[in-house]
Write a protein that holds these residues in place. Structure first.
Motif, short mmCIF file in Angstrom:
data_model
loop_
_atom_site.label_atom_id
_atom_site.label_comp_id
_atom_site.label_asym_id
_atom_site.label_seq_id
_atom_site.Cartn_x
_atom_site.Cartn_y
_atom_site.Cartn_z
N SER A 117 0.84 -1.20 0.00
CA SER A 117 0.00 0.00 0.00
C SER A 117 0.88 1.26 0.00
O SER A 117 0.66 2.19 -0.80
N TYR A 118 1.90 1.29 0.88
CA TYR A 118 2.80 2.45 0.93
C TYR A 118 3.55 2.60 -0.40
O TYR A 118 3.69 3.69 -0.94
N ALA A 119 4.04 1.47 -0.92
CA ALA A 119 4.83 1.51 -2.16
C ALA A 119 4.00 2.06 -3.31
O ALA A 119 4.48 2.88 -4.11
N ARG A 120 2.74 1.63 -3.38
CA ARG A 120 1.86 2.12 -4.47
C ARG A 120 1.58 3.61 -4.29
O ARG A 120 1.67 4.39 -5.25
N ALA A 121 1.23 3.99 -3.05
CA ALA A 121 0.86 5.38 -2.81
C ALA A 121 2.03 6.33 -3.01
O ALA A 121 1.86 7.45 -3.49
N SER A 122 3.22 5.87 -2.65
CA SER A 122 4.40 6.75 -2.71
C SER A 122 5.21 6.56 -3.99
O SER A 122 6.23 7.23 -4.16
N HIS A 123 4.79 5.61 -4.81
CA HIS A 123 5.50 5.33 -6.07
C HIS A 123 6.97 5.01 -5.83
O HIS A 123 7.86 5.53 -6.50
N VAL A 124 7.22 4.16 -4.82
CA VAL A 124 8.60 3.74 -4.57
C VAL A 124 8.73 2.25 -4.94
O VAL A 124 7.76 1.50 -4.83
N PRO A 125 9.89 1.82 -5.38
CA PRO A 125 10.05 0.40 -5.73
C PRO A 125 10.01 -0.50 -4.49
O PRO A 125 10.56 -0.14 -3.44
N LEU A 126 9.34 -1.62 -4.65
CA LEU A 126 9.26 -2.62 -3.58
C LEU A 126 9.81 -3.93 -4.15
O LEU A 126 9.26 -4.47 -5.12
N VAL A 127 10.90 -4.41 -3.58
CA VAL A 127 11.53 -5.65 -4.06
C VAL A 127 11.23 -6.78 -3.08
O VAL A 127 11.47 -6.65 -1.88
N HIS A 128 10.70 -7.86 -3.59
CA HIS A 128 10.40 -9.04 -2.77
C HIS A 128 11.40 -10.14 -3.14
O HIS A 128 11.45 -10.59 -4.28
N VAL A 129 12.18 -10.57 -2.16
CA VAL A 129 13.16 -11.64 -2.37
C VAL A 129 12.50 -12.97 -2.03
O VAL A 129 12.03 -13.15 -0.90
#
Lengths: 125, 223
Positions: free
Chosen positions: A71-83
């Motif tokens: 939710s934060y990543a979408r709202a803030s347009h920051v990349p979210l990497v899932h390992v």
């Protein structure tokens, strides 16, 4: 996305990990590129934590953390990497959609490249 | 400071880099890496490390097979590590020659403590894994004892019991073995008598404890 520069002049990367060695691996790989703040995966209210911290990129290693950070990543347009350790793969949430990077494997360098691309990469015209 | 040479044998670069970064900050460790068994053999051929941290899924045949191979060649203390270790896996690793077993979710401080413990002759095994291993040893003993008891059965009785363990009815057993239902009943009575068990259900449970799902399935295929 507005890159938030820390006092050290570097963007901030939040690592939320169940496997502490992930932080160890990324610390050197992101040295000189980003400031790292790491948190254990079982903290609770990850969304609230990220909204307070306002990182420029996020790395997680569990599906639960990926859900919590989305939710934060979408709202803030920051990349979210899932390992995904077991699959030895990465997936990244960027520009509003999850995708698997072309680069194979879950190496620290591949994670670094996704973060750098997400923070500094040119936007399509 | 006496330095301990540690081999990190893991196909996942994050783990090799993570452990390397962690241990390089300490003054008492030297680190070498290998992504697979061939790499491990090369390192060991050049110089035996004091400790090897071996991934359970090390290519090509897995960490337990690697431990078995390496135990023949070198006096390196070997620690297997993995996510979500299972009872049988931990036991199998230790039986193959591993000196300990660790979770991959171990804390950095915990890993350093464990490795220093190995230098001091300790066997790294978290409490939950130690409990798991004791359970596994008990299970092995129970199975051995059950197998000993099962030795009193004739080959035909064992065949019948295998069917019973898989939930077959007398009619089905009779058809599969080309005998009468009456004969199946006689076999069942003899089985219960010989094993001193009260019921068909108890006999099925006994058979599972003695032979486990794999052997039961294998015997079923042969029938």
């Amino acid at each position: 996305m507005t890159t938030r520069v820390t006092n050290g002049g570097e963007p901030l990367v939040a690592i939320v990990c169940k496997v502490p060695l992930l932080c160890e691996a990324l610390t050197s790989t992101l040295a000189g590129i980003a400031e790292i703040h790491s948190f254990p995966a079982d903290l609770g209210d990850l969304d609230g934590l990220l909204r307070s911290l306002q990182p420029d990129a996020i790395v997680v290693d569990t599906p639960e953390s990926a859900d919590g950070a989305e939710s934060y990543a979408r709202a803030s347009h920051v990349p979210l990497v899932h390992v995904l350790f077991r699959e030895e793969k990465l997936r990244v949430l960027a520009d509003g959609a999850w995708s698997a990077p072309e680069e194979n494997g879950a190496s620290p360098e591949a994670i670094r490249n996704l973060i750098v691309g997400g923070i500094f990469g040119r936007q399509p015209a | 400071v006496m330095r301990t040479r540690i081999l990190i044998a893991d196909s996942v670069p994050i783990f090799r880099t993570g452990v390397r970064n962690l241990l390089e900050r300490e003054s008492d460790f030297d680190i070498v890496e290998a992504p697979d068994l061939a790499g491990v053999q090369q390192v060991i051929g050049e110089q035996c490390p004091e400790i090897a941290l071996i991934d359970l899924d090390l290519p090509p045949a897995g960490g337990v097979a690697a431990v078995r191979e390496l135990a023949k060649e070198c006096s390196t203390r070997m620690i297997v590590w993995s996510f979500d270790p299972e009872r049988e896996t931990v036991l199998s690793a230790v039986r193959s020659g591993a000196d300990g077993y660790l979770h991959k979710e171990i804390s950095p401080a915990g890993l350093i403590r464990s490795l220093r413990g190995v230098v001091d002759g300790e066997a790294p095994l978290s409490r939950d894994l130690a409990t798991m291993m004791i359970d596994a040893l008990h299970a092995v003993e129970e199975q051995a004892s059950a197998r000993e008891r099962a030795a009193v059965l004739s080959a035909r009785e064992r065949e019948v019991l295998n069917f019973v363990a898989r939930g077959a009815r007398n009619k089905e057993i009779a058809a599969a073995l080309f005998i009468s239902e009456f004969t199946v009943k006689r076999h069942m009575q003899n089985i219960l008598h010989k094993l001193e068990l009260p019921s068909r259900r108890a006999a099925a449970a006994f058979y599972w404890s003695a032979f486990g799902p794999q052997e039961i399935a294998a015997a079923a295929e042969m029938a």
